[in-house]
Each structure stands twice: as C-alpha cells, then as structure tokens.
Design an enzyme around this catalytic site. Structure first.
Site, short mmCIF file in Angstrom:
data_model
loop_
_atom_site.label_atom_id
_atom_site.label_comp_id
_atom_site.label_asym_id
_atom_site.label_seq_id
_atom_site.Cartn_x
_atom_site.Cartn_y
_atom_site.Cartn_z
N ASP A 41 44.53 15.05 8.02
CA ASP A 41 43.59 15.91 7.30
C ASP A 41 42.15 15.41 7.43
OD1 ASP A 41 42.94 18.10 5.75
OD2 ASP A 41 43.33 17.11 3.84
N ASN A 89 48.16 27.62 6.77
CA ASN A 89 46.90 27.55 7.54
C ASN A 89 46.52 28.88 8.20
OD1 ASN A 89 47.43 24.06 8.50
ND2 ASN A 89 46.07 24.88 6.92
C1 IPE Z 1 47.58 20.10 5.45
O1 IPE Z 1 46.20 20.13 5.37
C2 IPE Z 1 48.04 20.70 6.74
C3 IPE Z 1 47.70 19.95 7.95
C4 IPE Z 1 47.15 18.78 8.01
C5 IPE Z 1 48.05 20.61 9.18
P1 IPE Z 1 45.40 21.31 4.65
O2 IPE Z 1 43.97 21.00 4.83
O3 IPE Z 1 45.90 22.62 5.14
O4 IPE Z 1 45.87 21.12 3.14
P2 IPE Z 1 45.21 21.62 1.79
O5 IPE Z 1 44.91 23.07 1.95
O6 IPE Z 1 43.96 20.82 1.59
O7 IPE Z 1 46.23 21.32 0.74
C1 IPE Z 2 43.31 19.10 9.26
O1 IPE Z 2 41.94 19.13 9.04
C2 IPE Z 2 43.74 19.94 10.44
C3 IPE Z 2 44.43 21.18 10.07
C4 IPE Z 2 44.76 21.58 8.88
C5 IPE Z 2 44.79 22.06 11.17
P1 IPE Z 2 41.27 20.27 8.17
O2 IPE Z 2 40.91 21.40 9.06
O3 IPE Z 2 42.15 20.63 7.03
O4 IPE Z 2 39.95 19.55 7.67
P2 IPE Z 2 39.36 19.61 6.21
O5 IPE Z 2 40.46 19.21 5.26
O6 IPE Z 2 38.94 21.03 5.97
O7 IPE Z 2 38.23 18.66 6.21
MG MG Z 3 42.34 19.97 5.12
#
Ligand code: IPE
Ligand code: IPE
Ligand code: MG
Length: 264
Positions: A41, A89
C-alpha cells in the site's frame, strides 16, 4: 543457476546458507516465517508526496516487488502472497484501473523468464474472470510455464477479496453436497482450505502492510487466522529488502501461542 542451488520447496531454512548478502546478517534462520503476505500500500501517497501523478507510484512499486521477491527467495521462504488489486479497487477512476491492468501485463511480459529461472511457482488468486481477457491469457500461461517449479510459491492477488474467496468456496462445497459427493458434516477446516485459492500453501505466518494504515482491507481473511501483523509507515515504493529484513527480525521476536500457553 538458482534452480540448482535452491531447488525444492522446503520449510524455512534450518541454517544460514553461506555467501549471503550482509543485509541478511540479522536474520534468525531458525525463526523465519514460512508464508509471508504483503499488502503493498501507499503507491499513490508516495507519488503525490513527490508532486507526481498516482500512477507513477504504481510503476515505482513494481521495482519494489521485484526486489522483495528476490529477498524472499534468498531467505528460502515457502510462500509469498502479494495484494496487487482488490475486488474493491474497481471503484477507482477508470484511467487508474486501466493503467494498473497494463502494468500487470507488462510486468508479466518482462519478468516471466527471470522468475522461471529462479524456480518461482507463480499463481494468481482472486476472480480471474473479471480481469481483461488478454491478461487472463497471460496469467494462465505464466502459471502453466511455472507449474512444475519447486521454489517459492508466489501468489499474486488480482481481483481478490477474502469475502469473495470464501463465498466461492461455500458455493463450491454446497454444490458438492447437493451432488452427493460430500455430506455437510464432512465440511471441516481441511475441506474448506482445499476450496480456497491458496489450497496447498501453509497458513500465513506474517502479514506486512506498508504506508501506515492498520487494516486487512479484505485480504486473506481465512488464511491469516493466526498470522502476526507488521505495520510500517514506509510507502511501498520505498520498501527495500532491508525493510523486509526488519519485518523478519520483528517476527522472530514474537511469542506465538495459537491459543495455548506456549508457542508449540
Ligand atoms: C489494499 O489497499 C489493496 C491493495 C494493496 C491492492 P487499498 O488502498 O485498496 O486499501 P484501503 O482502501 O485503503 O483499505
Ligand atoms: C496500493 O497503493 C496499490 C493498489 C491498491 C493497487 P495505493 O494505490 O492504494 O496507494 P495509496 O494508498 O492511495 O497511497
Ligand atoms: Mg491504498
């Protein structure tokens, strides 16, 4: 080369292999996890804090994944599961989703051969049917190419949700009961695990989440039942093999009791 040196999937290394990178000096080789799961993340926050667009963070995150997979291989872990795209997502803006799908496809094209040389056994967990067709084909081909490999089990969670996985498992068991293959009383933990996308893998010992949030976000709900959790503020693109070693060192100091009074 790797195939010859580290062939064979086996429990966490019993002794320190010789000639290793000094970053592994702090590792307690007797107390390594067998299965590590990572919620990668913070790609967006990493990019935004640098005045870049979010997708630049996803691109940078791919490099991190490559390095962490190598570290997991060096440490001879049995399984590494990474969260690449959740069932939630899809709520993101279309251009970001499209970018991610293209990035997965490029990653597979670029990394497949090297992963195979490293004796990696890749598997995709989640609902494959929701992914773009060309990508589904690549995923199938990658699994097929590496299915006889005996090194690390590398699970990539794509269009994955823990609740969705449990629903699919429940449906499949219900069908087997309806068809008379199974009686409802025979549904035990083992039967359930056979239905999960991670069938055959050891339970998750350690869940790592980068970027500061402390939640599961629908990841490996069943498999993490007795996992240890490691949270770090470091954003995924900045997560180095040294950071991975930090998590291993922390894990080695945990007192796991599994509901009993000792860690046996
Ligand atoms: C979890 O991260 C999913 C992945 C790392 C692929 P998110 O960024 O989607 O999670 P939330 O929305 O902060 O819980
Ligand atoms: C994790 O990074 C990757 C995916 C969920 C695909 P994020 O895209 O969630 O990055 P933040 O949490 O918005 O910084
Ligand atoms: Mg995230």
């Amino acid at each position: 080369m790797w195939k010859k040196i580290f062939g064979g999937s086996k429990p966490a290394a019993e002794k320190k292999p010789s000639g290793m990178n000094p970053i592994y000096d702090r590792i307690n080789w007797q107390r390594l996890p067998r299965h590590v799961a990572i919620i990668m993340d913070g790609n967006g926050r990493w990019a935004q804090s640098r005045g870049m667009i979010r997708t630049a963070g996803h691109k940078a995150g791919v490099k991190t994944l490559k390095n962490v997979l190598k570290a997991a291989i060096d440490l001879r872990l049995e399984a590494l599961t990474v969260y690449a795209f959740s069932t939630e997502n899809w709520k993101r803006p279309r251009p970001e989703v499209d970018f991610l799908m293209k990035l997965f496809s490029e990653y597979l094209l670029k990394e497949l051969e090297e992963m195979n040389d490293y004796n990696v056994r890749i598997r995709f967990i989640g609902r494959r049917d929701g992914m773009p067709e060309g990508l589904q084909r690549q995923m199938n081909e990658a699994e097929e190419l590496m299915k006889h490999n005996t090194g690390i089990r590398f699970n990539v969670a794509a269009n994955y949700g823990g609740q969705d996985e449990l629903l699919r498992a429940a449906r499949s068991l219900a069908k087997k009961v309806a068809a008379g293959e199974f009686s409802a009383e025979d549904i035990d933990a083992e039967a359930m695990e056979q239905e999960l996308d991670t069938a055959g893998d050891p339970p998750v010992d350690l869940v790592i989440r980068t970027s500061g949030d402390q939640r599961l976000s629908n990841f490996l709900l069943w498999q993490s039942a007795y996992a240890e959790f490691y949270f770090t503020d470091v954003n995924w693109p900045d997560f180095t093999p040294e950071c991975f070693v930090d998590a291993m060192v922390d894990f080695a100091g945990r007192d796991r009791r599994f509901g009993g009074l000792t860690n046996k």
